[in-house]
Write an enzyme that holds these catalytic residues in place. Sequence first.
Site, short mmCIF file in Angstrom:
data_model
loop_
_atom_site.label_atom_id
_atom_site.label_comp_id
_atom_site.label_asym_id
_atom_site.label_seq_id
_atom_site.Cartn_x
_atom_site.Cartn_y
_atom_site.Cartn_z
N ASP A 33 1.04 -1.23 0.10
CA ASP A 33 -0.15 0.14 0.07
C ASP A 33 0.81 1.32 0.04
OD1 ASP A 33 -2.10 -1.70 0.16
OD2 ASP A 33 -2.72 -1.18 2.21
N LYS A 55 -3.73 2.78 -2.89
CA LYS A 55 -5.08 3.50 -3.08
C LYS A 55 -4.92 4.72 -2.34
CE LYS A 55 -7.92 0.02 -3.26
NZ LYS A 55 -7.21 -1.24 -3.14
N MET A 170 -10.78 7.00 7.28
CA MET A 170 -11.18 7.58 5.97
C MET A 170 -12.13 8.71 6.05
SD MET A 170 -10.95 4.22 3.33
CE MET A 170 -11.76 3.09 4.46
#
Length: 259
Positions: A33, A55, A170
């Site tokens: 990641d 991402k 997030m």
Amino acid sequence: MKVWFIGAGPGDPELMTRKAWRLLGQADVVLHDALMDIPGMKEAAPHAQWLEVGKRSGRPSVEQAFICRTLVALAKRGLTVVRLKGGDPAIFGRLAEELQACRAEKLDVEIVPGVTAACAAAADLQTSLTLRGESRSVVFVTPRVGKYETGAQGEWLAAAMAAQTVVLYMASSQAKDLCAKLLAAGKAKDTPLCIVENASRTGQQLKHTLFEIAQRGLPALEGPVTLLLGQALRYAKAQDSGLEKPITGQQAGWSYGVA
Ligand code: SAH
């Protein structure tokens, strides 16, 4: 043919498990990641090929289907593949899709857990996420709804209202709106809210109230951010907004220093 899904922890390489470190040393290829201290972790596998498939919110990123295909293709070539994920692989890490892709091709898989951002943030804040007699539940929740998901809008709110300590992943780009929704749904205005940037590495730890963030939103921060709220956070050691009165531990029947 085996794929190892390894939790790298929140960023500090020292927070990787011994098992993660050992298995990295056996990898031919590491798909990792974006949110990691890769130079620090490369020490564990200096000869492996390291490929970033991260991402990142708001930036171009690798499609999930491509990651799944790549994992399978590399493992089928007979390579030892490590899929290195930030934090714990089982928390908001798209692990399910990648496992499914491997299982569909009859590849063996193994999972090594890691320290999730919530735990690293609590450690940075020098606080507990639970409080005896007061906070018996912790929820890890994200308001983020992916492009192809349906029907999930608002589910995060029900989950957050049902728990005494809430850890939001997030969530930083929508923080102001999320806090307003939490207030409207019945969370107290003075609920302590902490903002932890880049947990386990150099980043800011800020302490506010739910009301303040609903009014002003978050300050600009560079790194990944976790938001934590609930009465347990009143003991957090963080830069205080100065606008709220610290609540002492005596209310809970015991006392210790409050930052
Ligand atoms: N699997 C990861 C979470 C991936 S989702 C885990 O278990 O931690 C990505 C989100 O995690 C980020 O948007 C942020 O909310 C949080 N996050 C990841 N690393 C972080 C860190 N070092 N500090 C603060 N938040 C972090």
